[in-house]
Design a protein around this motif. Structure first.
Motif, PDB file in Angstrom:
ATOM      1  N   ALA A   1       0.870  -1.183   0.000  1.00  0.00           N
ATOM      2  CA  ALA A   1       0.000   0.000   0.000  1.00  0.00           C
ATOM      3  C   ALA A   1       0.900   1.224   0.000  1.00  0.00           C
ATOM      4  O   ALA A   1       1.882   1.289   0.753  1.00  0.00           O
ATOM      5  N   ALA A   2       0.612   2.188  -0.858  1.00  0.00           N
ATOM      6  CA  ALA A   2       1.466   3.361  -1.018  1.00  0.00           C
ATOM      7  C   ALA A   2       0.620   4.623  -1.027  1.00  0.00           C
ATOM      8  O   ALA A   2      -0.551   4.603  -1.406  1.00  0.00           O
ATOM      9  N   VAL A   3       1.233   5.722  -0.609  1.00  0.00           N
ATOM     10  CA  VAL A   3       0.622   7.035  -0.739  1.00  0.00           C
ATOM     11  C   VAL A   3       1.050   7.587  -2.094  1.00  0.00           C
ATOM     12  O   VAL A   3       2.221   7.908  -2.296  1.00  0.00           O
ATOM     13  N   ALA A   4       0.099   7.660  -3.026  1.00  0.00           N
ATOM     14  CA  ALA A   4       0.426   8.108  -4.380  1.00  0.00           C
ATOM     15  C   ALA A   4       0.509   9.624  -4.466  1.00  0.00           C
ATOM     16  O   ALA A   4       1.435  10.171  -5.071  1.00  0.00           O
ATOM     17  N   THR A   5      -0.451  10.326  -3.890  1.00  0.00           N
ATOM     18  CA  THR A   5      -0.447  11.793  -3.926  1.00  0.00           C
ATOM     19  C   THR A   5      -0.979  12.341  -2.613  1.00  0.00           C
ATOM     20  O   THR A   5      -1.717  11.667  -1.884  1.00  0.00           O
ATOM     21  N   LEU A   6      -0.614  13.568  -2.344  1.00  0.00           N
ATOM     22  CA  LEU A   6      -1.117  14.320  -1.194  1.00  0.00           C
ATOM     23  C   LEU A   6      -1.438  15.719  -1.685  1.00  0.00           C
ATOM     24  O   LEU A   6      -0.541  16.479  -2.052  1.00  0.00           O
ATOM     25  N   GLU A   7      -2.720  16.047  -1.755  1.00  0.00           N
ATOM     26  CA  GLU A   7      -3.167  17.332  -2.304  1.00  0.00           C
ATOM     27  C   GLU A   7      -3.568  18.260  -1.164  1.00  0.00           C
ATOM     28  O   GLU A   7      -4.347  17.874  -0.285  1.00  0.00           O
ATOM     29  N   SER A   8      -3.053  19.482  -1.217  1.00  0.00           N
ATOM     30  CA  SER A   8      -3.392  20.486  -0.208  1.00  0.00           C
ATOM     31  C   SER A   8      -3.110  21.857  -0.773  1.00  0.00           C
ATOM     32  O   SER A   8      -2.524  21.998  -1.856  1.00  0.00           O
ATOM     33  N   ALA A   9      -3.491  22.885  -0.041  1.00  0.00           N
ATOM     34  CA  ALA A   9      -3.186  24.257  -0.437  1.00  0.00           C
ATOM     35  C   ALA A   9      -1.692  24.505  -0.318  1.00  0.00           C
ATOM     36  O   ALA A   9      -1.023  23.948   0.566  1.00  0.00           O
ATOM     37  N   ARG A  10      -1.147  25.320  -1.223  1.00  0.00           N
ATOM     38  CA  ARG A  10       0.271  25.653  -1.166  1.00  0.00           C
ATOM     39  C   ARG A  10       0.572  26.643  -0.047  1.00  0.00           C
ATOM     40  O   ARG A  10       1.664  26.647   0.511  1.00  0.00           O
ATOM     41  N   ALA A  11      -0.389  27.501   0.248  1.00  0.00           N
ATOM     42  CA  ALA A  11      -0.216  28.515   1.279  1.00  0.00           C
ATOM     43  C   ALA A  11      -1.508  28.629   2.067  1.00  0.00           C
ATOM     44  O   ALA A  11      -2.599  28.398   1.538  1.00  0.00           O
ATOM     45  N   ALA A  12      -1.419  28.986   3.343  1.00  0.00           N
ATOM     46  CA  ALA A  12      -2.593  29.076   4.199  1.00  0.00           C
ATOM     47  C   ALA A  12      -2.307  30.054   5.325  1.00  0.00           C
ATOM     48  O   ALA A  12      -1.164  30.459   5.557  1.00  0.00           O
ATOM     49  N   VAL A  13      -3.360  30.410   6.030  1.00  0.00           N
ATOM     50  CA  VAL A  13      -3.235  31.278   7.194  1.00  0.00           C
ATOM     51  C   VAL A  13      -3.015  30.402   8.422  1.00  0.00           C
ATOM     52  O   VAL A  13      -3.702  29.393   8.610  1.00  0.00           O
ATOM     53  N   GLY A  14      -2.044  30.769   9.236  1.00  0.00           N
ATOM     54  CA  GLY A  14      -1.766  29.996  10.433  1.00  0.00           C
ATOM     55  C   GLY A  14      -2.985  29.891  11.329  1.00  0.00           C
ATOM     56  O   GLY A  14      -3.664  30.890  11.595  1.00  0.00           O
ATOM     57  N   GLY A  15      -3.267  28.678  11.795  1.00  0.00           N
ATOM     58  CA  GLY A  15      -4.432  28.450  12.635  1.00  0.00           C
ATOM     59  C   GLY A  15      -5.664  28.013  11.887  1.00  0.00           C
ATOM     60  O   GLY A  15      -6.644  27.592  12.514  1.00  0.00           O
ATOM     61  N   ASP A  16      -5.648  28.081  10.553  1.00  0.00           N
ATOM     62  CA  ASP A  16      -6.807  27.654   9.755  1.00  0.00           C
ATOM     63  C   ASP A  16      -6.857  26.130   9.664  1.00  0.00           C
ATOM     64  O   ASP A  16      -5.880  25.431   9.937  1.00  0.00           O
ATOM     65  N   THR A  17      -8.018  25.643   9.238  1.00  0.00           N
ATOM     66  CA  THR A  17      -8.198  24.229   8.912  1.00  0.00           C
ATOM     67  C   THR A  17      -8.314  24.107   7.406  1.00  0.00           C
ATOM     68  O   THR A  17      -9.110  24.814   6.785  1.00  0.00           O
ATOM     69  N   ILE A  18      -7.517  23.245   6.794  1.00  0.00           N
ATOM     70  CA  ILE A  18      -7.494  23.134   5.337  1.00  0.00           C
ATOM     71  C   ILE A  18      -7.969  21.750   4.918  1.00  0.00           C
ATOM     72  O   ILE A  18      -7.920  20.789   5.688  1.00  0.00           O
ATOM     73  N   ASP A  19      -8.453  21.677   3.684  1.00  0.00           N
ATOM     74  CA  ASP A  19      -8.856  20.407   3.097  1.00  0.00           C
ATOM     75  C   ASP A  19      -7.630  19.714   2.520  1.00  0.00           C
ATOM     76  O   ASP A  19      -6.838  20.325   1.798  1.00  0.00           O
ATOM     77  N   VAL A  20      -7.493  18.441   2.809  1.00  0.00           N
ATOM     78  CA  VAL A  20      -6.380  17.622   2.335  1.00  0.00           C
ATOM     79  C   VAL A  20      -6.959  16.354   1.732  1.00  0.00           C
ATOM     80  O   VAL A  20      -7.922  15.787   2.269  1.00  0.00           O
TER      81      VAL A  20
END
Length: 601
Positions: free
Chosen positions: A167-186
């Protein structure tokens, strides 16, 4: 045979012209001998000019290419590679073409380590030489479609390695930049090997600290799983490393179990999006925004009159918080009711994007052209007739440039759908709804969607050029892939210093953005996390394990390949025999001596 007939005819003709009239009355054996030598010499000379064949045509033996990529050793089993190496030796002369990340000729290595599986250079070599090609591989070629160009008689020999649980992690998608303390979609995408993978668990960490964990179901052979998660970020500024790791019982290849990507954190948002009518247009627009502009983005959604939520975590937000974010943000996006906070021109101080929600009506407007504008380059080559229809608002956007033109179906009515102006501040207006249909359809339509919104956001953010001289273009980088850098400042030559974490030495690169180019490349780097220093700031590059270690379905089976005509047999030619030139000179000398004996000059 035709070449020899032409040469013989030419030799007899030349001998007859030379001796028939001038040797009248002189039919002594010496005169006949001189004429014979002239005929043979002339025929041999013409045959040399035509490079006449001197034997039967024979098809040249095929070239042999051996795949020496690291995928052979995935799972720790090298027996399959040893069998492949022996097979290549049986079919060749012991010096096969080695294919992988480069093409070269030599003895096969004891341990394959190439970080790619490219066969196209070997195909081009075989086609240029007019020879068939035998490819010995594990079946996991990056460009297997190139084999169709090979001449008939070519074939592949696939030696399948013994598959293990993987089993492998093929990709990890997230925002390139964010505001500290925010919650982001991954989004984590998992991939299983030929024997599938049992149930396990994925752990997501920020700078090595686990912030989220989720169970994963069992996966079938070569199965995939997209796992969307929401991840909290630390409340600080700087660079953090987001990583995802999967663990399953009996995993045979630990090197592909994790992936890491860097995220830039800042104290305030670089782009503030305010929507009074969240819909698919907003959802997909935010995806492009976070993937195009390397600025931290924060979005506020009005889910009911006066009730605001922070997109991502859905934490409540007051209207005063939204107004304050609009005042401080360098780029503002107003979606839905663009007059919700007063005249749009008075909102914020920086660049402004207005995307009013159009009441759902008849979607009978179709994009037809992209006039000269900041968006034209990205939309060039768009197949307009393949794009879904749009809904047009009652007010037509006006500006210094028009980025998109639409036309009503079966009528000649045309309108501007996207417009922009430079003064007094950059402002873009989108006067259509339903662009989400482009993204939803996929293919060329999805590419046009990304090009349209990406061009708009690039133009809006142009005045906020990154102060750093260059920044990594891609978040997810793998070993064996060139590093791509996006130009940040105004310098065309940028010095970059990379220091691998845990190492004492550093590597210095010089990037050249020639001719106003916005992207430059540098050689691949070994796997690891690198701290980057560039003029104007810093960055982080995470180089993950090579794609060769990711499980993937074999693209080939053993058997014949190639659709080009079979190579023609090549016969040895007269010019290849050195002694023929000596014989020609001797024939001419002998004729000269006999001519002198019979009284001819």
């Amino acid at each position: 045979m035709l070449d020899w007939l032409i040469a013989l005819a030419a030799g007899l003709l030349l001998a007859a012209i030379t001796y028939a009239g001038r040797a009248a009355g002189r039919r002594a054996p010496l005169g006949v001998g001189a004429a014979a030598l002239r005929a043979v010499a002339a025929a041999l000379l013409v045959a040399l000019l035509l490079d006449a064949p001197i034997g039967r045509a024979a098809v040249p033996p095929p070239l042999v290419a051996l795949d020496v990529s690291a995928s052979w050793l995935r799972g720790g089993d090298s027996a399959a590679y040893r069998r492949a190496r022996d097979s290549a030796a049986r079919h060749g002369d012991g010096q096969p073409l080695l294919i992988g990340d480069t093409l070269r000729l030599g003895s096969p290595p004891a341990h394959p380590a190439d970080l790619a599986s490219r066969v196209r250079p070997a195909v081009e070599r075989a086609v240029a030489a007019g020879r068939a090609l035998v490819v010995v591989t594990d079946g996991e070629l990056d460009d297997a479609d190139a084999l169709e160009r090979l001449p008939r008689g070519s074939r592949t020999i696939v030696v399948a390695p013994v598959a293990g649980v993987d089993a492998a992690v093929a990709t990890l998608e997230s925002a390139r930049a964010a505001v500290g303390g925010d919650t982001i979609d991954v989004t984590v995408r998992l991939a299983a090997g030929a024997r599938g993978a049992p149930a396990g668990r994925v752990r997501i960490a920020v700078d090595g600290v686990t912030v989220d964990s989720a169970a994963t179901p069992s996966l079938p052979a070569f199965g995939e799983l997209r796992l969307p998660r929401r991840v909290p970020l630390p409340r600080r500024e700087g660079h953090v490393l987001l990583s995802a790791r999967v663990g399953v019982p009996g995993d045979a290849e630990p090197a592909n179990d994790s992936v890491a990507v860097p995220i830039d954190l800042s104290a305030a948002a670089g782009v503030t999006v305010v929507s009074t009518a969240p819909d698919y247009d907003l959802r997909y627009m935010l995806e492009v925004l976070r993937g195009t502009v390397a600025l931290p983005t924060r979005a506020y959604l009005e889910i009911a009159p006066g009730r605001w939520r922070l997109e991502g975590s859905l934490a409540p937000a007051s209207e005063e918080t939204v107004r304050d974010a609009l005042r401080r943000s360098p780029i503002v996006v107003l979606h839905g009711d663009t007059a919700r906070f007063g005249p749009p021109g008075t909102v914020g101080q920086g660049a402004l994007l207005l995307a009013a929600t159009v009441a759902e009506g008849e979607a009978d407007w179709y994009a037809t052209a992209a006039p000269p504008s900041p968006l034209a380059a990205g939309l060039s080559g768009t197949p307009w007739d393949s794009l879904p229809p749009l809904v047009v608002g009652s007010t037509e956007p006006r500006g210094d440039w028009q980025g998109l033109v639409v036309q009503r179906a079966r009528r000649f009515e045309r309108r501007t759908a996207v417009a922009g102006r430079e003064e007094p501040r950059r402002r873009a207006v989108v006067g259509v709804s339903g662009l989400w249909r482009w993204r939803f359809r996929g293919g060329a339509a999805a590419d046009a969607y990304a090009a349209l919104w990406g061009g708009i956001f690039d133009w809006l953010a142009a005045e906020r050029r990154d102060a750093r001289g260059a920044v990594p273009e891609a978040a997810l980088v793998r070993a064996g892939e060139p590093l791509r850098w996006r130009r940040g400042g105004t310098d065309s030559v940028v010095s970059v210093v990379l220091r691998r974490r845990g190492a004492a030495d550093s590597t210095t690169l010089t990037l050249r953005f020639a001719g106003g180019a916005s992207v430059a490349t540098s050689p691949p780097m070994p796997a690891g996390v690198y701290d980057v220093r560039v003029p104007g700031g810093s960055a982080v590059v995470a180089v993950n394990a090579s794609r060769e270690l990711l499980p993937r379905r074999p693209a080939l089976r053993s058997g014949p390949v190639g659709r080009s005509p079979a190579p023609l047999g090549v016969a040895p030619s007269l010019r290849s025999l050195g002694w023929v030139y000596v014989l020609l000179v001797l024939l001419l000398c002998g004729e000269w001596l006999l001519r002198r004996r019979v009284g001819l000059r």
